[in-house]
Design an enzyme around this catalytic site. Sequence first.
Site, PDB file in Angstrom:
ATOM      1  CB  THR A  12      -0.945  -0.023   1.230  1.00  0.00           C
ATOM      2  OG1 THR A  12      -1.809  -1.143   1.098  1.00  0.00           O
ATOM      3  CG2 THR A  12      -1.782   1.233   1.334  1.00  0.00           C
ATOM      4  CB  SER A  55       2.975  -7.783   1.351  1.00  0.00           C
ATOM      5  OG  SER A  55       1.895  -7.750   2.212  1.00  0.00           O
ATOM      6  CB  THR A  88       0.917  -3.707   6.386  1.00  0.00           C
ATOM      7  OG1 THR A  88      -0.386  -3.723   5.795  1.00  0.00           O
ATOM      8  CG2 THR A  88       1.513  -2.313   6.328  1.00  0.00           C
ATOM      9  CG  ASP A  89      -2.009  -7.737   3.669  1.00  0.00           C
ATOM     10  OD1 ASP A  89      -2.356  -6.869   4.497  1.00  0.00           O
ATOM     11  OD2 ASP A  89      -2.646  -7.954   2.622  1.00  0.00           O
TER      12      ASP A  89
HETATM   13  N1  ASP Z   1      -2.645  -5.565   1.062  1.00  0.00           N
HETATM   14  C1  ASP Z   1      -1.559  -4.624   1.238  1.00  0.00           C
HETATM   15  C2  ASP Z   1      -0.239  -5.359   1.095  1.00  0.00           C
HETATM   16  O1  ASP Z   1       0.163  -6.008   2.038  1.00  0.00           O
HETATM   17  C3  ASP Z   1      -1.673  -3.985   2.546  1.00  0.00           C
HETATM   18  C4  ASP Z   1      -0.625  -2.964   2.878  1.00  0.00           C
HETATM   19  O2  ASP Z   1       0.408  -2.804   2.274  1.00  0.00           O
HETATM   20  O3  ASP Z   1      -0.858  -2.266   3.886  1.00  0.00           O
HETATM   21  O4  ASP Z   1       0.382  -5.287   0.067  1.00  0.00           O
END
Ligand code: ASP
Length: 324
Positions: A12, A55, A88-89
């Site tokens: 993200t 991610s 973040t995932d």
């Molecule tokens: N779905 C996103 C990822 O992990 C979430 C994020 O980056 O916060 O790529």
Amino acid sequence: MKHILILHTGGTISMSTDQSTGVVKPSSEHPLNEYSYMFDKEVRLTEEDILQLPSPHMTPEHMLIVKKRIDAAIRSKEIDGVVITHGTDTLEETAYFLDLTVESVIPIVLTGAMRPTNEIGSDGVRNLQSAVWTAMSDNAAEKGVLVVMNEEIHAARYVTKTHTTNVATFRTPTFGPIGIVSKKEVMFFQKLIKTEYFPIEQVTKTVPLLTAYAGMSGAFLEALAQTGIDGVVIEALGAGNLPPATLNGIQLLLDQNIPIVLTSRAFNGIAQDIYDYEGGGKQLKNAGVIFAPGLSGPKARLKLLIILEKSSNHDYISEVFEIT
Ligand code: ASP
């Protein structure tokens, strides 16, 4: 002047919200590249778009690419710290993979964002700034790989994403963050007693992760025993117990010398061999199940994946899973 290498991997923090549909999508150009002005002249930044992945697409093979780039940066002796931007995932998994496989003599810091860069209250720029400041701090070296999000500094070994959307999502259950970034100051309040280093060149093993539940049978485990896996991690109940119906499957795997590592599905606390009843932790441990106190299921899985590259010896695996 410190020289910080920023490796962008996607997530993200590199995405923007489509204003007409509201969906979040990867941007063609990394939106953070234009923000390097926020560091004045106090630091030299080198940025590389090493991967561009949401991610959930990240695999241990991708993590190995990042590891090898960091190894090269350390060998060059030209880099004082590394920042990795990441979705973040699975950020906590890449962070822990690097924690185990890079000899972190310089600060290595992961960060990400919960909100795309073009959304009101976006946290990406601030997190990147905090991460760079942390990577510039002499105190951040030799503390293992760090995760900096929302002005907190966490040890990769224990941090986890706890909320699907809130910017205060990254937490360290049981132990808490090891430091904070307050205004421009990077402060540490605790550190891990010991860091670990397993040099690997490849990831070739298969280690699935299961979560235990009330009424679980041994069917999954029995099926897994037929698939040629190299090890398995189970997030057990409570302090480290399993339903009795799983025991046949457990024994089948142990008979094939397939290591079984146990964590707890509970959010706080550590897995231990406390209960002496059918399926209780004491009996599981006596049967040969290995406990991974303090680690989450996904992290224990990565650790098993990594150490199996060196050895599948039961005593060796038990020893490296003892709390450090
Ligand atoms: N779905 C996103 C990822 O992990 C979430 C994020 O980056 O916060 O790529």
